[in-house]
Scaffold this motif. Sequence first.
Motif, PDB file in Angstrom:
ATOM      1  N   GLY A  18      18.853  19.488  45.670  1.00  0.00           N
ATOM      2  CA  GLY A  18      19.714  20.511  45.081  1.00  0.00           C
ATOM      3  C   GLY A  18      21.064  20.571  45.771  1.00  0.00           C
ATOM      4  N   ARG A  19      22.132  20.481  45.001  1.00  0.00           N
ATOM      5  CA  ARG A  19      23.485  20.551  45.569  1.00  0.00           C
ATOM      6  C   ARG A  19      23.709  21.850  46.338  1.00  0.00           C
ATOM      7  NH1 ARG A  19      27.148  16.626  43.618  1.00  0.00           N
ATOM      8  NH2 ARG A  19      26.402  15.569  41.754  1.00  0.00           N
ATOM      9  N   GLU A  20      23.220  22.957  45.788  1.00  0.00           N
ATOM     10  CA  GLU A  20      23.422  24.254  46.443  1.00  0.00           C
ATOM     11  C   GLU A  20      22.739  24.286  47.809  1.00  0.00           C
ATOM     12  OE1 GLU A  20      22.027  27.077  43.586  1.00  0.00           O
ATOM     13  OE2 GLU A  20      23.852  26.928  42.391  1.00  0.00           O
ATOM     14  N   LYS A  21      21.530  23.742  47.894  1.00  0.00           N
ATOM     15  CA  LYS A  21      20.823  23.718  49.170  1.00  0.00           C
ATOM     16  C   LYS A  21      21.534  22.820  50.173  1.00  0.00           C
ATOM     17  CE  LYS A  21      16.212  24.901  47.601  1.00  0.00           C
ATOM     18  NZ  LYS A  21      14.813  24.488  47.514  1.00  0.00           N
ATOM     19  N   ALA A  23      24.743  22.112  50.181  1.00  0.00           N
ATOM     20  CA  ALA A  23      25.966  22.805  50.568  1.00  0.00           C
ATOM     21  C   ALA A  23      25.662  23.918  51.567  1.00  0.00           C
ATOM     22  CB  ALA A  23      26.668  23.367  49.337  1.00  0.00           C
ATOM     23  N   GLY A  24      24.471  24.472  51.485  1.00  0.00           N
ATOM     24  CA  GLY A  24      24.051  25.528  52.403  1.00  0.00           C
ATOM     25  C   GLY A  24      23.517  25.019  53.732  1.00  0.00           C
ATOM     26  N   LEU A  87      31.098  14.376  57.458  1.00  0.00           N
ATOM     27  CA  LEU A  87      30.969  14.511  55.996  1.00  0.00           C
ATOM     28  C   LEU A  87      29.528  14.720  55.551  1.00  0.00           C
ATOM     29  CD1 LEU A  87      33.625  11.930  54.804  1.00  0.00           C
ATOM     30  CD2 LEU A  87      33.772  14.419  54.828  1.00  0.00           C
ATOM     31  N   ASP A  88      28.591  14.456  56.456  1.00  0.00           N
ATOM     32  CA  ASP A  88      27.169  14.717  56.277  1.00  0.00           C
ATOM     33  C   ASP A  88      26.665  14.400  54.877  1.00  0.00           C
ATOM     34  OD1 ASP A  88      24.679  15.463  57.254  1.00  0.00           O
ATOM     35  OD2 ASP A  88      24.974  17.562  56.779  1.00  0.00           O
TER      36      ASP A  88
END
Length: 148
Positions: A18-21, A23-24, A87-88
């Motif tokens: 998940g992109r949101e996860k 990013a978090g 940049l992980d």
Amino acid sequence: MSDILVVCPQCGKVNRAGREKLAGGSRPDCGACGAPLFPGVIEARDDAAFQQHVARSSLPIVVDFWAAWCGPCKAMAPQFAAAARQLDASARFIKVDTEKLRETAARFSIRSIPTLVMISEGKEIARQAGATNANAIVHWAQSHMQRA
């Protein structure tokens, strides 16, 4: 936000993340083998493994084409690793030894090393030859990721 596809650097299986996860700050492990999906820099084992990352990953891929005998390549290696840490999970950082993965080096027409290549959706979108530092790699990658 949608999920992204991430190829496991250990077993080669494709995972959804998940992109949101991401990013978090969440860093998932492979659903098949349990290996971390974001271990920093990945060393391409062979041409097929490299192609799997290029063909199946949703992330932009930053490739360092290098060789063990190359002094500037050795000097840039820690800089490439530092850029990967910065940049992980926004890009996949892969090292390709041009002496071992000759087919991949030929496919990208590598004529000098070190050479950085950014790939998105299986296509080269940027290239830079010569050794550089971590900040320059990060800046270069971020400027081209916007097109990815």
